[in-house]
Enzyme design. Structure first.
Site, short mmCIF file in Angstrom:
data_model
loop_
_atom_site.label_atom_id
_atom_site.label_comp_id
_atom_site.label_asym_id
_atom_site.label_seq_id
_atom_site.Cartn_x
_atom_site.Cartn_y
_atom_site.Cartn_z
CB SER A 139 -0.95 -0.12 1.11
OG SER A 139 -1.42 1.26 1.60
CE1 TYR A 193 -4.12 -2.26 5.01
CE2 TYR A 193 -3.25 -0.02 4.54
CZ TYR A 193 -3.75 -1.32 3.94
OH TYR A 193 -3.99 -1.48 2.85
P1 NAD Z 1 -11.28 -5.85 -0.30
O1 NAD Z 1 -11.84 -5.77 0.92
O2 NAD Z 1 -12.19 -5.47 -1.64
O3 NAD Z 1 -10.80 -7.28 -0.95
C1 NAD Z 1 -9.91 -7.92 0.06
C2 NAD Z 1 -10.15 -9.51 -0.20
O4 NAD Z 1 -9.26 -10.12 0.64
C3 NAD Z 1 -11.72 -9.83 0.31
O5 NAD Z 1 -12.38 -10.79 -0.63
C4 NAD Z 1 -11.27 -10.76 1.54
O6 NAD Z 1 -12.47 -11.72 1.96
C5 NAD Z 1 -10.17 -11.28 1.38
N1 NAD Z 1 -9.50 -11.45 2.37
C6 NAD Z 1 -9.18 -10.93 3.86
N2 NAD Z 1 -8.63 -11.38 4.68
C7 NAD Z 1 -8.35 -12.77 4.25
C8 NAD Z 1 -7.83 -14.01 4.70
N3 NAD Z 1 -7.36 -14.03 5.82
N4 NAD Z 1 -7.62 -14.99 3.86
C9 NAD Z 1 -8.10 -14.89 2.53
N5 NAD Z 1 -9.05 -13.91 2.02
C10 NAD Z 1 -8.95 -12.85 2.60
O7 NAD Z 1 -10.20 -4.94 -0.58
P2 NAD Z 1 -9.08 -4.51 -1.77
O8 NAD Z 1 -9.25 -3.06 -1.67
O9 NAD Z 1 -9.55 -5.13 -3.10
O10 NAD Z 1 -7.67 -4.76 -1.02
C11 NAD Z 1 -6.74 -5.61 -1.60
C12 NAD Z 1 -5.41 -5.35 -1.33
O11 NAD Z 1 -5.23 -3.89 -1.62
C13 NAD Z 1 -5.50 -5.42 0.27
O12 NAD Z 1 -3.96 -5.99 0.57
C14 NAD Z 1 -5.35 -3.90 0.84
O13 NAD Z 1 -4.70 -3.78 1.89
C15 NAD Z 1 -4.62 -3.43 -0.43
N6 NAD Z 1 -4.91 -1.92 -0.53
C16 NAD Z 1 -6.28 -1.38 -0.71
C17 NAD Z 1 -6.18 0.01 -1.07
C18 NAD Z 1 -7.76 0.44 -1.08
O14 NAD Z 1 -7.90 1.87 -1.22
N7 NAD Z 1 -8.64 -0.27 -1.52
C19 NAD Z 1 -5.21 0.89 -1.03
C20 NAD Z 1 -4.03 0.25 -0.66
C21 NAD Z 1 -3.73 -1.14 -0.64
#
Ligand code: NAD
Length: 273
Positions: free
Chosen positions: A143, A156
């Site tokens: 991130s 985080y």
């Molecule tokens: P999201 O919540 O839409 O998707 C995350 C997915 O991970 C979900 O389907 C959830 O069920 C799954 N998950 C969570 N814990 C889990 C576990 N223990 N085992 C298996 N699956 C698990 O979120 P996103 O925005 O698509 O996030 C994806 C990645 O991107 C994450 O690592 C998040 O930290 C990172 N990220 C997101 C953002 C943002 O603004 N959305 C920004 C920076 C980084």
């Protein structure tokens, strides 16, 4: 027409939603064999249905990435089925937002277990396989919060800084074995993440109101694959991420000043917990 990803085998964790789902769809559309993994069984079933159902080129496995044995079996199963592993997208992640005084040790453990150890479990299982093959690419989603300080989400931030360090170090170590490693650092992406993130003592609507604009996950997935094709060490997604990363390198003091103003805004939202 064949694409860079045609017939490549890719495992994507966190594939039921957001960035992982968009990545799975984009890889599938470009001809890859996708193995979608998530702990959310219902979400995965809907995700695979949106690709036209499970088949030779798309399968899904319900896996909790905090479970090392389950991740090992996910990776072993994919290699046994497809005979190779080209990509592992360690993408599953969660977040907790709140004042550091309000975080429980349980909150810390859940975040670190998912974001850091989830990635570690993927690396521990896939890297030896890829090293033996002499090819493969591990893509870890960290991130912007893994590159610059992010008050209000320190568990985080700690987990994502660790993912950046792991990825940058492994990239060098893996190079002579033919294995590539990239780390993805998105800014704010419009996924359920921000709507589902655990908030401690903070009102969700008020928090969402003070966040800047969000990028669509489909756009984010295309940016990620663009970086993967070019074997970029770090894939920054969104202009916010690009600017903050640069400001922090040029003037960490300015970065702290910007964040201090944000931290004060967030503190005003804090309710008694
Ligand atoms: P999201 O919540 O839409 O998707 C995350 C997915 O991970 C979900 O389907 C959830 O069920 C799954 N998950 C969570 N814990 C889990 C576990 N223990 N085992 C298996 N699956 C698990 O979120 P996103 O925005 O698509 O996030 C994806 C990645 O991107 C994450 O690592 C998040 O930290 C990172 N990220 C997101 C953002 C943002 O603004 N959305 C920004 C920076 C980084």
């Amino acid at each position: 027409m064949r694409s860079f990803f045609s017939d490549k085998t890719a495992i994507i964790t966190g594939a039921a939603s957001g960035i992982g789902l968009a990545l799975s769809r984009e890889l599938y559309a470009r001809g890859a064999v996708v193995v979608m993994a998530d702990r959310d069984a219902a979400g995965l079933a809907a995700a695979i249905a949106s690709l036209g159902g499970a088949g030779l080129r798309a399968s899904f496995t319900v896996v909790d990435v905090t479970d090392a044995a389950a991740v090992r079996s996910l990776i072993g199963g994919a290699v046994a089925r497809h005979g190779r592993l080209d990509y592992l997208f360690n993408n599953a992640g969660i977040g907790v937002v709140g004042d550091a005084r309000d975080l429980s040790l349980e909150d810390w453990r859940t975040v670190v277990d998912t974001n850091l150890f989830g990635t570690v479990h993927g690396v521990a299982a896939a890297y030896p396989v890829m090293a033996k093959q002499g090819f493969g690419h591990i893509v870890n989603t960290a991130s912007l919060a893994g590159l610059v300080p992010s008050p209000g989400e320190i568990s985080y931030t700690a987990s994502k800084y660790a993912v950046v360090g792991l990825s940058e170090s492994l990239r060098i170590e893996a190079r002579d074995l033919g294995v590539k490693v990239s780390v993805v650092c998105p800014g704010l992406i419009d996924t359920p993440f921000l709507r589902n993130i655990k908030l401690i003592g903070i009102d969700r609507q008020q928090l969402l109101q003070i966040l800047p604009g969000l990028m669509a996950p489909e756009h984010c997935a295309r940016k990620i694959l663009h970086g993967v094709e070019r074997n970029k060490p770090m894939i920054l997604v969104t202009s916010l991420a690009w600017w903050f990363w640069r400001i922090n390198r040029i003037s960490p003091g300015l970065m702290r000043w910007i964040w201090l103003r944000f931290a004060r805004k967030v503190r005003q939202l804090r309710k008694n917990v």
